[in-house]
Design a protein around this motif. Structure first.
Motif, PDB file in Angstrom:
ATOM      1  N   TYR A   1      63.306 100.187  49.227  1.00 34.78           N
ATOM      2  CA  TYR A   1      63.118  98.906  49.884  1.00 34.78           C
ATOM      3  C   TYR A   1      62.734  98.065  48.514  1.00 34.78           C
ATOM      4  CZ  TYR A   1      61.180 101.490  54.609  1.00 34.78           C
ATOM      5  OH  TYR A   1      62.032 101.942  55.316  1.00 34.78           O
ATOM      6  N   PRO A   2      63.187  96.558  49.090  1.00 39.38           N
ATOM      7  CA  PRO A   2      62.415  95.550  48.081  1.00 39.38           C
ATOM      8  C   PRO A   2      61.222  95.412  48.039  1.00 39.38           C
ATOM      9  CG  PRO A   2      62.774  94.962  50.797  1.00 39.38           C
ATOM     10  CD  PRO A   2      63.713  96.394  50.513  1.00 39.38           C
ATOM     11  N   PHE A   3      60.590  94.643  47.444  1.00 37.64           N
ATOM     12  CA  PHE A   3      59.596  94.583  47.314  1.00 37.64           C
ATOM     13  C   PHE A   3      59.562  92.538  46.992  1.00 37.64           C
ATOM     14  CE2 PHE A   3      60.705  93.337  42.707  1.00 37.64           C
ATOM     15  CZ  PHE A   3      60.144  92.461  42.267  1.00 37.64           C
ATOM     16  N   PHE A   4      58.095  92.428  47.999  1.00 33.76           N
ATOM     17  CA  PHE A   4      57.946  91.151  47.966  1.00 33.76           C
ATOM     18  C   PHE A   4      57.384  90.158  46.423  1.00 33.76           C
ATOM     19  CE2 PHE A   4      58.745  93.662  52.306  1.00 33.76           C
ATOM     20  CZ  PHE A   4      59.262  92.919  52.507  1.00 33.76           C
ATOM     21  N   ILE A   5      57.310  88.706  46.475  1.00 29.97           N
ATOM     22  CA  ILE A   5      56.673  88.399  46.190  1.00 29.97           C
ATOM     23  C   ILE A   5      55.861  87.027  46.585  1.00 29.97           C
ATOM     24  CG2 ILE A   5      58.443  87.126  45.020  1.00 29.97           C
ATOM     25  CD1 ILE A   5      57.410  87.458  41.867  1.00 29.97           C
ATOM     26  N   GLU A   6      54.960  86.456  46.534  1.00 29.92           N
ATOM     27  CA  GLU A   6      54.393  85.259  45.831  1.00 29.92           C
ATOM     28  C   GLU A   6      53.906  84.484  45.306  1.00 29.92           C
ATOM     29  OE1 GLU A   6      50.870  82.278  48.929  1.00 29.92           O
ATOM     30  OE2 GLU A   6      51.021  84.320  48.328  1.00 29.92           O
ATOM     31  N   TRP A   7      54.402  82.958  44.803  1.00 35.38           N
ATOM     32  CA  TRP A   7      54.540  82.357  43.724  1.00 35.38           C
ATOM     33  C   TRP A   7      53.155  81.832  43.057  1.00 35.38           C
ATOM     34  CZ3 TRP A   7      56.867  83.593  39.212  1.00 35.38           C
ATOM     35  CH2 TRP A   7      57.951  84.602  39.020  1.00 35.38           C
ATOM     36  N   GLY A   8      52.566  81.588  42.059  1.00 30.16           N
ATOM     37  CA  GLY A   8      51.666  80.524  42.625  1.00 30.16           C
ATOM     38  C   GLY A   8      51.201  78.627  42.583  1.00 30.16           C
ATOM     39  N   ASP A   9      52.383  78.580  42.376  1.00 24.52           N
ATOM     40  CA  ASP A   9      52.933  77.297  42.647  1.00 24.52           C
ATOM     41  C   ASP A   9      53.572  77.308  43.627  1.00 24.52           C
ATOM     42  OD1 ASP A   9      51.305  76.662  40.796  1.00 24.52           O
ATOM     43  OD2 ASP A   9      53.572  76.943  39.074  1.00 24.52           O
ATOM     44  N   SER A  10      54.252  76.425  44.755  1.00 24.02           N
ATOM     45  CA  SER A  10      54.627  76.120  45.335  1.00 24.02           C
ATOM     46  C   SER A  10      55.805  75.972  45.433  1.00 24.02           C
ATOM     47  CB  SER A  10      54.113  74.543  46.518  1.00 24.02           C
ATOM     48  OG  SER A  10      54.823  73.467  45.054  1.00 24.02           O
ATOM     49  N   ASP A  11      56.382  76.172  46.409  1.00 25.89           N
ATOM     50  CA  ASP A  11      58.488  75.666  46.299  1.00 25.89           C
ATOM     51  C   ASP A  11      59.041  75.002  45.469  1.00 25.89           C
ATOM     52  OD1 ASP A  11      58.589  78.378  47.001  1.00 25.89           O
ATOM     53  OD2 ASP A  11      59.533  77.839  49.036  1.00 25.89           O
ATOM     54  N   ASP A  12      58.196  73.205  46.147  1.00 23.83           N
ATOM     55  CA  ASP A  12      58.756  72.139  45.645  1.00 23.83           C
ATOM     56  C   ASP A  12      58.518  71.852  44.493  1.00 23.83           C
ATOM     57  OD1 ASP A  12      59.714  71.858  48.240  1.00 23.83           O
ATOM     58  OD2 ASP A  12      57.367  71.094  49.176  1.00 23.83           O
ATOM     59  N   MET A  13      57.325  72.395  43.699  1.00 24.68           N
ATOM     60  CA  MET A  13      56.290  72.335  42.478  1.00 24.68           C
ATOM     61  C   MET A  13      58.015  72.989  41.367  1.00 24.68           C
ATOM     62  SD  MET A  13      53.107  73.060  40.343  1.00 24.68           S
ATOM     63  CE  MET A  13      51.983  71.938  41.621  1.00 24.68           C
ATOM     64  N   ARG A  14      57.436  74.470  41.586  1.00 16.96           N
ATOM     65  CA  ARG A  14      59.089  75.298  41.390  1.00 16.96           C
ATOM     66  C   ARG A  14      60.304  74.365  41.080  1.00 16.96           C
ATOM     67  NH1 ARG A  14      59.942  80.353  43.114  1.00 16.96           N
ATOM     68  NH2 ARG A  14      60.213  81.138  40.920  1.00 16.96           N
ATOM     69  N   MET A  15      60.725  73.963  42.173  1.00 13.57           N
ATOM     70  CA  MET A  15      62.017  72.899  42.301  1.00 13.57           C
ATOM     71  C   MET A  15      62.427  72.061  41.491  1.00 13.57           C
ATOM     72  SD  MET A  15      65.211  73.495  43.893  1.00 13.57           S
ATOM     73  CE  MET A  15      64.776  74.590  44.965  1.00 13.57           C
ATOM     74  N   ASN A  16      61.554  71.547  41.321  1.00 10.29           N
ATOM     75  CA  ASN A  16      61.248  69.692  40.136  1.00 10.29           C
ATOM     76  C   ASN A  16      61.075  71.420  38.322  1.00 10.29           C
ATOM     77  OD1 ASN A  16      61.220  68.130  42.343  1.00 10.29           O
ATOM     78  ND2 ASN A  16      59.032  68.068  42.806  1.00 10.29           N
ATOM     79  N   GLU A  17      60.433  71.749  38.477  1.00  9.89           N
ATOM     80  CA  GLU A  17      60.549  72.326  36.987  1.00  9.89           C
ATOM     81  C   GLU A  17      61.532  72.919  36.308  1.00  9.89           C
ATOM     82  OE1 GLU A  17      56.975  74.685  36.235  1.00  9.89           O
ATOM     83  OE2 GLU A  17      55.484  73.114  36.552  1.00  9.89           O
ATOM     84  N   LEU A  18      62.419  73.762  37.896  1.00 10.81           N
ATOM     85  CA  LEU A  18      63.031  74.486  37.046  1.00 10.81           C
ATOM     86  C   LEU A  18      64.774  74.303  37.421  1.00 10.81           C
ATOM     87  CD1 LEU A  18      62.084  78.090  39.316  1.00 10.81           C
ATOM     88  CD2 LEU A  18      62.045  77.738  36.076  1.00 10.81           C
ATOM     89  N   ALA A  19      64.435  72.288  38.101  1.00 13.16           N
ATOM     90  CA  ALA A  19      66.367  72.122  38.424  1.00 13.16           C
ATOM     91  C   ALA A  19      67.052  71.633  37.100  1.00 13.16           C
ATOM     92  CB  ALA A  19      65.883  70.704  38.840  1.00 13.16           C
ATOM     93  N   PRO A  20      66.722  71.908  35.726  1.00 16.60           N
ATOM     94  CA  PRO A  20      67.443  71.528  34.969  1.00 16.60           C
ATOM     95  C   PRO A  20      68.106  73.153  34.640  1.00 16.60           C
ATOM     96  CG  PRO A  20      64.801  70.798  34.242  1.00 16.60           C
ATOM     97  CD  PRO A  20      65.048  70.831  35.349  1.00 16.60           C
ATOM     98  N   LEU A  21      67.449  74.034  34.811  1.00 18.14           N
ATOM     99  CA  LEU A  21      67.899  75.407  34.455  1.00 18.14           C
ATOM    100  C   LEU A  21      68.856  75.689  35.695  1.00 18.14           C
ATOM    101  CD1 LEU A  21      64.720  77.449  33.337  1.00 18.14           C
ATOM    102  CD2 LEU A  21      66.057  76.124  32.194  1.00 18.14           C
TER     103      LEU A  21
END
Length: 257
Positions: free
Chosen positions: A142-162
């Motif tokens: 089975y896979p596992f599941f994850i919930e990040w402390g930051d929202s998807d929108d915040m992570r998308m903005n921070e990770l955009a350069p990567l």
């Protein structure tokens, strides 16, 4: 069930070498950090829409053996076989609600458990992880599941350069997995994610059943020639020319589609 594919876990003795190999091919990759309470460290390669490959290594085997995290326990067991892909993670924005849904489907959730690491810029990243009690009889994972402390929108903005790569606009398209009982694996994943009967297809690896889950295609193959339940191949689309290469026990194929 509100989930999206989050990342592929690739166990390797030297994550920094995997990072360098991808950079030489024209991908953007980054140093991750250390999970001090788990005895591990990682490097990462991000793709749109907000998913990634995690190359993870065991730096402190004693800590990894005693930390009690199910993913790390799996990595320690896999390390006896050698480097290679190990696990899949799916993202949710409400891990407690997901745990309730899984219980209602007859699964036994384990967790959620907290996780964290500090980035080089000093920011503390936090997340929660949810596992499933293994009722597979060793036939598949089975896979596992994850919930990040930051929202998807915040992570998308921070990770955009990567997620911008000199080689083009790549995306993770499919992951191939071994199973010791193909019918049982398909039934398990269909029950887990509420999926229809899969198509049976053929490619250069053999005959497989394909399920699309959270934006990624999962291809299940019967492990006739080796007793394994690990993922073994990752396809990356949006790149020319087509090439196939081995890296730290895992196989990658990059192609236009």
């Amino acid at each position: 069930m509100n989930i999206a594919f989050d990342h592929l876990v690739h166990l390797t003795e030297r994550p920094e070498q995997a990072k360098a190999a991808f950079e030489q091919l024209g991908f953007t990759a980054s140093h991750g950090g250390r999970h001090l309470s788990w005895g591990t460290y990682n490097a990462l390669c991000y793709f749109k829409p907000l998913c990634y490959i995690e190359w993870i290594g065991i730096a402190d085997m004693q800590t990894a053996n005693t930390c009690g995290n199910q993913l790390i326990t799996q990595l320690v067991a896999d390390s006896q076989e050698g480097s290679g892909f190990s696990q899949l993670a799916f993202r949710t924005n409400d891990i407690e609600s997901l745990a309730k849904q899984l219980r209602n489907k007859g699964f036994t959730p384990i967790g959620p458990f907290p996780g964290s690491r500090q980035r080089d810029d000093g920011k503390l990243l936090t997340w929660s992880m949810l596992f499933l009690e293994d009722d597979t009889g060793g036939a598949f994972r089975y896979p596992f599941f994850i919930e990040w402390g930051d929202s998807d929108d915040m992570r998308m903005n921070e990770l955009a350069p990567l997620m911008r790569h000199p080689i083009g606009s790549p995306s993770l398209s499919s992951i191939s997995l071994y199973t010791l009982d193909l019918d049982r694996a398909i039934d398990g994943y269909r029950r887990l994610f509420g999926l229809p009967v899969p198509e049976v297809r053929h490619d250069e690896e053999g005959t497989y059943a394909e399920l699309t889950v959270g934006g990624i295609a999962l291809r299940f193959y019967k492990a006739d020639d080796r007793p394994s339940t690990r993922p073994f191949l990752c396809r990356i689309a949006g790149i020319q020319p087509r090439r196939r290469f081995e890296l730290a026990g895992g196989t990658y194929i990059v192609s236009e589609s």
